[in-house]
Write a protein that holds these residues in place. Sequence first.
Motif, PDB file in Angstrom:
ATOM      1  N   ARG A 117       0.754  -1.251  -0.026  1.00 23.60           N
ATOM      2  CA  ARG A 117      -0.027  -0.061   0.137  1.00 23.60           C
ATOM      3  C   ARG A 117       1.066   1.188  -0.303  1.00 23.60           C
ATOM      4  NH1 ARG A 117      -1.735   0.206   5.220  1.00 23.60           N
ATOM      5  NH2 ARG A 117      -3.430  -1.347   4.859  1.00 23.60           N
ATOM      6  N   VAL A 118       0.493   2.119  -0.860  1.00 26.38           N
ATOM      7  CA  VAL A 118       1.143   3.538  -0.998  1.00 26.38           C
ATOM      8  C   VAL A 118      -0.053   4.487  -0.513  1.00 26.38           C
ATOM      9  CG1 VAL A 118       2.489   5.227  -2.196  1.00 26.38           C
ATOM     10  CG2 VAL A 118       2.975   2.891  -2.571  1.00 26.38           C
ATOM     11  N   VAL A 119       0.402   5.315   0.566  1.00 28.11           N
ATOM     12  CA  VAL A 119      -0.402   6.190   0.893  1.00 28.11           C
ATOM     13  C   VAL A 119       0.165   7.781   0.591  1.00 28.11           C
ATOM     14  CG1 VAL A 119      -1.667   7.572   2.828  1.00 28.11           C
ATOM     15  CG2 VAL A 119      -1.631   4.722   2.737  1.00 28.11           C
ATOM     16  N   VAL A 120      -0.330   8.399  -0.439  1.00 35.00           N
ATOM     17  CA  VAL A 120       0.015   9.881  -0.790  1.00 35.00           C
ATOM     18  C   VAL A 120      -0.739  10.678  -0.002  1.00 35.00           C
ATOM     19  CG1 VAL A 120       0.861   8.574  -2.950  1.00 35.00           C
ATOM     20  CG2 VAL A 120      -1.401  10.008  -2.744  1.00 35.00           C
ATOM     21  N   SER A 121      -0.416  12.178  -0.257  1.00 36.88           N
ATOM     22  CA  SER A 121      -0.744  13.224   0.402  1.00 36.88           C
ATOM     23  C   SER A 121      -2.250  13.142  -0.269  1.00 36.88           C
ATOM     24  CB  SER A 121       0.009  14.498   0.264  1.00 36.88           C
ATOM     25  OG  SER A 121      -0.216  14.927  -1.159  1.00 36.88           O
ATOM     26  N   ASP A 122      -3.153  14.152   0.423  1.00 37.82           N
ATOM     27  CA  ASP A 122      -4.570  14.319   0.058  1.00 37.82           C
ATOM     28  C   ASP A 122      -4.621  15.509  -0.941  1.00 37.82           C
ATOM     29  OD1 ASP A 122      -3.983  16.344   1.792  1.00 37.82           O
ATOM     30  OD2 ASP A 122      -5.814  16.096   3.000  1.00 37.82           O
TER      31      ASP A 122
END
Length: 161
Positions: free
Chosen positions: A58-63
């Motif tokens: 999983r890669v969580v990027v900025s919003d």
Amino acid sequence: MTTAPTAPTAPTALRILVDADACPVKDEIYKVAWRHEVPVTIVANSHFRIPVHPLVNRVVVSDGFDAADDWIAEQSDAKAVVITADILLADRCVKAGATVLANTGKPFTTSSIGGAIATRAIMADLRAGGDVIGGPAPFAKADRSRFLSALDAALVRLKRG
């Protein structure tokens, strides 16, 4: 496994990149990826559940606006299969050489992307002009089956080189 977004590297291995927001075929992606032993990266701007499996990341990027799209586009190349319903992201990934599939199994190619972008623009103009138009057809069982077949075929084709 969760990773923070990092500067893109020059990936050389076959992999699946998923624009995870509103993707209705994540379970199908996992099954096909496991069968072919191909890593999957789920990209989104928020945390959500993914299977605990060594091939799933999983890669969580900025919003920030288009942050997930930017990350996926930067990672796209001829060894990537990108799953997205976003036509503008599909265009960027096709131009980078990736194999791109919609969640219905419809491929986005150099031949088809121009028409998809034009249709998107026409629909946006109609909506902006106050016309009431329908959205896409509801996701159906046939779409899921078509997607499974298309993803499997894409991975087989890329593995053969």
